[in-house]
Design a protein around this motif. Sequence first.
Motif, PDB file in Angstrom:
ATOM      1  N   ILE A 210      90.053  62.014   7.244  1.00 47.35           N
ATOM      2  CA  ILE A 210      89.430  62.548   5.842  1.00 47.35           C
ATOM      3  C   ILE A 210      90.105  61.505   4.623  1.00 47.35           C
ATOM      4  O   ILE A 210      89.186  61.195   3.740  1.00 47.35           O
ATOM      5  N   ALA A 211      91.336  61.733   4.681  1.00 44.95           N
ATOM      6  CA  ALA A 211      92.129  60.975   3.841  1.00 44.95           C
ATOM      7  C   ALA A 211      91.656  59.542   3.581  1.00 44.95           C
ATOM      8  O   ALA A 211      91.636  58.940   2.532  1.00 44.95           O
ATOM      9  N   PHE A 212      91.492  58.748   4.617  1.00 48.79           N
ATOM     10  CA  PHE A 212      91.029  57.377   4.545  1.00 48.79           C
ATOM     11  C   PHE A 212      89.642  57.116   3.550  1.00 48.79           C
ATOM     12  O   PHE A 212      89.675  56.409   2.943  1.00 48.79           O
ATOM     13  N   VAL A 213      88.681  58.269   4.084  1.00 48.89           N
ATOM     14  CA  VAL A 213      87.528  57.998   3.209  1.00 48.89           C
ATOM     15  C   VAL A 213      87.949  58.445   1.778  1.00 48.89           C
ATOM     16  O   VAL A 213      87.224  57.790   0.896  1.00 48.89           O
ATOM     17  N   ILE A 214      88.407  59.436   1.203  1.00 47.36           N
ATOM     18  CA  ILE A 214      88.805  59.858   0.097  1.00 47.36           C
ATOM     19  C   ILE A 214      89.512  58.520  -0.642  1.00 47.36           C
ATOM     20  O   ILE A 214      89.257  58.146  -1.697  1.00 47.36           O
ATOM     21  N   GLY A 215      90.532  57.845   0.004  1.00 46.42           N
ATOM     22  CA  GLY A 215      91.216  57.100  -0.280  1.00 46.42           C
ATOM     23  C   GLY A 215      90.452  55.546  -0.805  1.00 46.42           C
ATOM     24  O   GLY A 215      90.877  54.738  -1.616  1.00 46.42           O
ATOM     25  N   LEU A 230      81.470  57.340  -5.452  1.00 43.04           N
ATOM     26  CA  LEU A 230      82.754  56.641  -5.907  1.00 43.04           C
ATOM     27  C   LEU A 230      83.504  57.462  -7.084  1.00 43.04           C
ATOM     28  O   LEU A 230      84.535  57.821  -7.034  1.00 43.04           O
ATOM     29  N   HIS A 231      82.680  57.904  -8.064  1.00 41.73           N
ATOM     30  CA  HIS A 231      83.240  58.832  -9.237  1.00 41.73           C
ATOM     31  C   HIS A 231      83.976  60.023  -8.883  1.00 41.73           C
ATOM     32  O   HIS A 231      84.944  60.427  -9.356  1.00 41.73           O
ATOM     33  N   ILE A 232      83.246  60.663  -7.696  1.00 39.85           N
ATOM     34  CA  ILE A 232      83.962  61.843  -7.109  1.00 39.85           C
ATOM     35  C   ILE A 232      85.037  61.758  -6.326  1.00 39.85           C
ATOM     36  O   ILE A 232      85.928  62.415  -6.450  1.00 39.85           O
ATOM     37  N   SER A 233      85.158  60.582  -5.631  1.00 39.46           N
ATOM     38  CA  SER A 233      86.289  60.333  -4.962  1.00 39.46           C
ATOM     39  C   SER A 233      87.406  60.011  -5.563  1.00 39.46           C
ATOM     40  O   SER A 233      88.384  60.501  -5.624  1.00 39.46           O
ATOM     41  N   ALA A 270      97.206  62.809   2.871  1.00 33.65           N
ATOM     42  CA  ALA A 270      97.715  61.828   1.724  1.00 33.65           C
ATOM     43  C   ALA A 270      96.615  60.662   1.874  1.00 33.65           C
ATOM     44  O   ALA A 270      96.397  60.015   3.119  1.00 33.65           O
ATOM     45  N   ALA A 271      96.037  60.120   0.856  1.00 38.10           N
ATOM     46  CA  ALA A 271      95.143  59.417   0.714  1.00 38.10           C
ATOM     47  C   ALA A 271      95.595  58.083  -0.227  1.00 38.10           C
ATOM     48  O   ALA A 271      95.599  58.205  -1.287  1.00 38.10           O
ATOM     49  N   VAL A 272      95.980  56.977   0.556  1.00 41.59           N
ATOM     50  CA  VAL A 272      96.429  55.852  -0.139  1.00 41.59           C
ATOM     51  C   VAL A 272      95.290  55.288  -0.616  1.00 41.59           C
ATOM     52  O   VAL A 272      94.480  54.592   0.072  1.00 41.59           O
ATOM     53  N   PRO A 273      95.132  54.700  -1.939  1.00 42.85           N
ATOM     54  CA  PRO A 273      93.929  54.184  -2.434  1.00 42.85           C
ATOM     55  C   PRO A 273      93.708  52.593  -1.891  1.00 42.85           C
ATOM     56  O   PRO A 273      94.647  51.933  -2.019  1.00 42.85           O
ATOM     57  N   HIS A 274      92.650  52.481  -1.387  1.00 44.54           N
ATOM     58  CA  HIS A 274      92.250  51.251  -0.590  1.00 44.54           C
ATOM     59  C   HIS A 274      93.511  50.894   0.623  1.00 44.54           C
ATOM     60  O   HIS A 274      93.703  49.631   0.866  1.00 44.54           O
ATOM     61  N   GLY A 275      93.996  52.068   1.121  1.00 39.59           N
ATOM     62  CA  GLY A 275      94.813  51.854   2.343  1.00 39.59           C
ATOM     63  C   GLY A 275      94.589  52.846   3.201  1.00 39.59           C
ATOM     64  O   GLY A 275      93.600  53.610   3.254  1.00 39.59           O
TER      65      GLY A 275
END
Length: 310
Positions: A210-215, A230-233, A270-275
């Motif tokens: 789940i975190a990966f998709v959000i990030g 995108l804008h919601i994430s 934890a959602a690392v942006p683009h990670g």
Amino acid sequence: MEICRDTEALNIMIKEAYQQAKFGKVADYIPALSWANPETLSLAIYEGKSMIATAGDTSETFTLQSISKVLTLAMALMDIGEDGVFSRVGMEPTGDPFNSIIKLETHTPSKPLNPMINAGALAVTDMIKGNTVEEKLGRLLAFIHELTGNSAITYNNEVATSEFETADLNRSLAYFLKQHRVVSSDIECLLELYTKQCAVEVSCEDLAKIAFVIGNEGRSVETDRTIIPLHISRIMKTFMTTCGMYNASGEFAIKVGIPSKSGVSGGIMAAVPHGPGIGIFGPALDEKGNSIAGMKLLESLAHRYDLSIF
């Protein structure tokens, strides 16, 4: 991010984090959560196609609790849009405990300051489209199934019942919100849905996915499709950064700097942006309701692999 090839460093970080668990205690104000083993600590890190690092029993399940607030926020935003959601819930951190009523009584209008506190989460859950509790819960579970690829995920009825039967404070918050026309549902139906959403049962690996998709801007690599606009994430990551770790969010942003959301079952997403996406389970909590070993482990990961967004 070569965590999978740095197992020695990862094992050291886990050992150090594990030592912190002795300073915490499991949540006991919800009776069904008091049975958790405070010495548990597990970790899963997912990079879009596979788990790149795991530790502990990552198949062990636990309930989302407040982590579910991020997901219901996404659903409400997709259902009724930003204007509809934020006319009834604010965007500001509170600095107060997650179950506090004080800001509702002292602010005008009397709407919750953000969706990550209990009052705000109740308001957001009220916004989810559906004619019945079952229909709304079914939509939430279908959303989680899509995010994780795990169609077996459901809620823990024992935990949900335990929460519903001890939900006097949340019931009070909900009635206050109804008095001020922030929510419109029957309060018992709203509490039933809210306690079942909190009792949805996942593993560390599910959380990491789940975190990966959000990030990664709402997009699943496995299915090659956008699940969350995108804008919601971006809104989700912002609230996770400013309000996701209860009233320790500011300190967490400085020490860790990864958009994250915790729950009193001991989970942290934890959602690392683009990670990578990171899922942690450690039920021994600090006084603010965050996994004490999980916080330490995330801090170590963030420092070693430069994961902070700041």
